[in-house]
Design a protein around this motif. Structure first.
Motif, PDB file in Angstrom:
ATOM      1  N   SER A 116      25.047 -10.119   1.992  1.00 46.16           N
ATOM      2  CA  SER A 116      24.055 -11.087   1.540  1.00 46.16           C
ATOM      3  C   SER A 116      22.831 -10.386   0.981  1.00 46.16           C
ATOM      4  N   LEU A 117      21.964 -11.188   0.384  1.00 47.09           N
ATOM      5  CA  LEU A 117      20.686 -10.676  -0.115  1.00 47.09           C
ATOM      6  C   LEU A 117      19.832 -10.147   1.026  1.00 47.09           C
ATOM      7  N   THR A 118      19.926 -10.761   2.191  1.00 45.51           N
ATOM      8  CA  THR A 118      19.155 -10.303   3.357  1.00 45.51           C
ATOM      9  C   THR A 118      19.497  -8.863   3.703  1.00 45.51           C
ATOM     10  N   THR A 119      20.777  -8.535   3.675  1.00 49.25           N
ATOM     11  CA  THR A 119      21.206  -7.158   3.954  1.00 49.25           C
ATOM     12  C   THR A 119      20.587  -6.183   2.965  1.00 49.25           C
ATOM     13  N   VAL A 120      20.611  -6.546   1.707  1.00 48.06           N
ATOM     14  CA  VAL A 120      20.043  -5.685   0.669  1.00 48.06           C
ATOM     15  C   VAL A 120      18.540  -5.516   0.866  1.00 48.06           C
ATOM     16  N   GLU A 121      17.837  -6.617   1.143  1.00 48.47           N
ATOM     17  CA  GLU A 121      16.386  -6.559   1.273  1.00 48.47           C
ATOM     18  C   GLU A 121      15.960  -5.736   2.487  1.00 48.47           C
ATOM     19  N   ILE A 122      16.699  -5.838   3.579  1.00 49.93           N
ATOM     20  CA  ILE A 122      16.354  -5.039   4.761  1.00 49.93           C
ATOM     21  C   ILE A 122      16.384  -3.555   4.414  1.00 49.93           C
ATOM     22  N   GLY A 123      17.436  -3.144   3.724  1.00 51.14           N
ATOM     23  CA  GLY A 123      17.523  -1.746   3.340  1.00 51.14           C
ATOM     24  C   GLY A 123      16.428  -1.321   2.382  1.00 51.14           C
ATOM     25  N   LEU A 124      16.183  -2.130   1.352  1.00 53.38           N
ATOM     26  CA  LEU A 124      15.167  -1.777   0.358  1.00 53.38           C
ATOM     27  C   LEU A 124      13.770  -1.762   0.961  1.00 53.38           C
ATOM     28  N   ILE A 125      13.470  -2.717   1.814  1.00 54.17           N
ATOM     29  CA  ILE A 125      12.155  -2.745   2.464  1.00 54.17           C
ATOM     30  C   ILE A 125      11.970  -1.501   3.327  1.00 54.17           C
ATOM     31  N   GLY A 126      13.032  -1.106   4.027  1.00 50.84           N
ATOM     32  CA  GLY A 126      12.949   0.092   4.856  1.00 50.84           C
ATOM     33  C   GLY A 126      12.626   1.341   4.053  1.00 50.84           C
ATOM     34  N   TYR A 127      13.124   1.411   2.837  1.00 51.14           N
ATOM     35  CA  TYR A 127      12.851   2.585   2.000  1.00 51.14           C
ATOM     36  C   TYR A 127      11.411   2.620   1.485  1.00 51.14           C
ATOM     37  N   THR A 128      10.716   1.505   1.498  1.00 52.68           N
ATOM     38  CA  THR A 128       9.338   1.495   0.997  1.00 52.68           C
ATOM     39  C   THR A 128       8.320   1.959   2.032  1.00 52.68           C
ATOM     40  N   PHE A 129       8.677   1.921   3.313  1.00 53.17           N
ATOM     41  CA  PHE A 129       7.694   2.179   4.363  1.00 53.17           C
ATOM     42  C   PHE A 129       7.035   3.544   4.244  1.00 53.17           C
ATOM     43  N   LEU A 130       7.835   4.590   4.102  1.00 55.36           N
ATOM     44  CA  LEU A 130       7.271   5.944   4.068  1.00 55.36           C
ATOM     45  C   LEU A 130       6.318   6.109   2.898  1.00 55.36           C
ATOM     46  N   LEU A 131       6.707   5.625   1.727  1.00 52.90           N
ATOM     47  CA  LEU A 131       5.879   5.776   0.524  1.00 52.90           C
ATOM     48  C   LEU A 131       4.590   4.982   0.630  1.00 52.90           C
ATOM     49  N   LEU A 132       4.685   3.748   1.073  1.00 52.32           N
ATOM     50  CA  LEU A 132       3.510   2.875   1.129  1.00 52.32           C
ATOM     51  C   LEU A 132       2.610   3.193   2.320  1.00 52.32           C
ATOM     52  N   PHE A 133       3.199   3.465   3.461  1.00 50.54           N
ATOM     53  CA  PHE A 133       2.401   3.730   4.668  1.00 50.54           C
ATOM     54  C   PHE A 133       1.571   4.997   4.524  1.00 50.54           C
ATOM     55  N   ARG A 134       2.185   6.079   4.085  1.00 51.45           N
ATOM     56  CA  ARG A 134       1.456   7.344   3.977  1.00 51.45           C
ATOM     57  C   ARG A 134       0.343   7.251   2.941  1.00 51.45           C
ATOM     58  N   ASN A 135       0.630   6.644   1.799  1.00 53.29           N
ATOM     59  CA  ASN A 135      -0.402   6.536   0.767  1.00 53.29           C
ATOM     60  C   ASN A 135      -1.540   5.625   1.199  1.00 53.29           C
ATOM     61  N   THR A 136      -1.201   4.521   1.852  1.00 52.78           N
ATOM     62  CA  THR A 136      -2.246   3.600   2.313  1.00 52.78           C
ATOM     63  C   THR A 136      -3.128   4.257   3.356  1.00 52.78           C
ATOM     64  N   LEU A 137      -2.525   4.924   4.310  1.00 50.23           N
ATOM     65  CA  LEU A 137      -3.305   5.589   5.356  1.00 50.23           C
ATOM     66  C   LEU A 137      -4.157   6.713   4.783  1.00 50.23           C
ATOM     67  N   ALA A 138      -3.600   7.472   3.852  1.00 48.53           N
ATOM     68  CA  ALA A 138      -4.376   8.539   3.208  1.00 48.53           C
ATOM     69  C   ALA A 138      -5.566   7.960   2.450  1.00 48.53           C
ATOM     70  N   GLY A 139      -5.354   6.821   1.783  1.00 45.60           N
ATOM     71  CA  GLY A 139      -6.455   6.194   1.059  1.00 45.60           C
ATOM     72  C   GLY A 139      -7.545   5.693   2.001  1.00 45.60           C
ATOM     73  N   LEU A 140      -7.163   5.111   3.114  1.00 45.05           N
ATOM     74  CA  LEU A 140      -8.155   4.611   4.073  1.00 45.05           C
ATOM     75  C   LEU A 140      -8.987   5.750   4.658  1.00 45.05           C
ATOM     76  N   ARG A 141      -8.354   6.884   4.868  1.00 39.19           N
ATOM     77  CA  ARG A 141      -9.060   8.019   5.483  1.00 39.19           C
ATOM     78  C   ARG A 141      -9.791   8.882   4.469  1.00 39.19           C
ATOM     79  N   SER A 142      -9.613   8.598   3.182  1.00 39.13           N
ATOM     80  CA  SER A 142     -10.296   9.388   2.157  1.00 39.13           C
ATOM     81  C   SER A 142     -11.664   8.820   1.790  1.00 39.13           C
ATOM     82  N   VAL A 143     -12.035   7.703   2.406  1.00 36.75           N
ATOM     83  CA  VAL A 143     -13.340   7.097   2.117  1.00 36.75           C
ATOM     84  C   VAL A 143     -14.448   8.020   2.611  1.00 36.75           C
ATOM     85  N   PRO A 144     -15.439   8.346   1.778  1.00 37.87           N
ATOM     86  CA  PRO A 144     -16.520   9.253   2.196  1.00 37.87           C
ATOM     87  C   PRO A 144     -17.271   8.716   3.413  1.00 37.87           C
ATOM     88  N   THR A 145     -17.619   9.624   4.299  1.00 36.02           N
ATOM     89  CA  THR A 145     -18.365   9.226   5.504  1.00 36.02           C
ATOM     90  C   THR A 145     -19.731   8.657   5.140  1.00 36.02           C
TER      91      THR A 145
END
Length: 242
Positions: free
Chosen positions: A107-136
């Motif tokens: 089903s589409l659900t099976t496909v989406e679970i896999g694709l969403i899982g592949y986005t976590f590393l790319l989005l999480f690391r970049n988002t966290l790096a951006g949040l921590r790059s804000v000047p003090t």
């Protein structure tokens, strides 16, 4: 004449015909087939591919933003989610999809679970790096203006992290577009369906057209995200002009 010789046609082997007699399978490319099959086949598959990609990237971005906002304050959560997302990213795509087939079916659900899982590393690391790059200095100025921690996060950290978040979104989007073609081996959706069909029938026109559409979709999506990033960060353009 033998029975075998009588049964076989005298003109030689029959070449399968694609496109109502206008496009033999051994043709290098047949534009007539593309125009004839754009409405009933290619356009719907392109729309499906866009739909699959949007769901995966938007859901992955929402989860990653939430996870990054928690990891911004809790280091132990960062290590755990980073390890989890790294493991998901290293799993081969087809194996990842097939792992969930006994649970969610073909089903589409099976496909989406896999694709969403592949986005976590790319989005999480970049988002966290951006949040921590804000000047003090910016954080200190916001606190001096009487902002609460929540206001500082939403009005200072998050806006200034947009370039890093969008960089991750661009990579994640292109990755999902490519992996969604493989997902057609699980359920016949998106541009992967005509690609697999063409591989089985050895029909080059369908293979080239579907592959070109997937590449074009990735390029257009990346360009649109660049424009979205520029619209969301007007202060960067102002700084460059000065």
């Amino acid at each position: 004449m033998s029975v075998l010789g009588w049964a076989l046609p005298a003109q030689g082997p029959v070449i399968p015909d694609f496109g109502g007699g206008a496009c033999p399978s051994d043709a290098a490319f047949c534009w007539g087939w593309v125009t004839q099959n754009w409405g009933p086949e290619l356009a719907p598959r392109l729309v499906e591919h866009i739909y699959i990609t949007l769901i995966a990237v938007l859901v992955g971005l929402a989860i990653s933003l939430l996870a990054a906002s928690i990891a911004y304050r809790l280091r132990w959560f960062e290590r755990g989610f980073l390890a989890f997302s790294t493991v998901l990213y290293t799993i081969p795509a087809l194996a990842f999809f097939l792992f969930f087939v006994p649970i969610t079916g073909l089903s589409l659900t099976t496909v989406e679970i896999g694709l969403i899982g592949y986005t976590f590393l790319l989005l999480f690391r970049n988002t966290l790096a951006g949040l921590r790059s804000v000047p003090t200095e910016a954080l200190a100025a916001a606190a001096g203006m009487g902002m609460t921690d929540r206001e500082i996060f939403l009005r200072v950290n998050l806006p200034l992290a947009v370039p890093s978040i969008m960089a991750g979104a661009r990579i994640a989007t292109v990755t999902v577009i490519s992996l969604a073609t493989i997902a057609a081996d699980v359920t016949p959706l998106g541009l992967g369906e005509p690609i697999f069909t063409a591989l089985h029938t050895v029909f080059r026109t369908e293979l080239i057209t579907a592959g070109a559409l997937a590449i074009l979709l990735a390029l257009v999506a990346d360009a649109l995200l660049v424009l979205l990033q520029r619209a969301a960060t007007p202060w960067i353009r102002a700084r460059v002009r000065t």
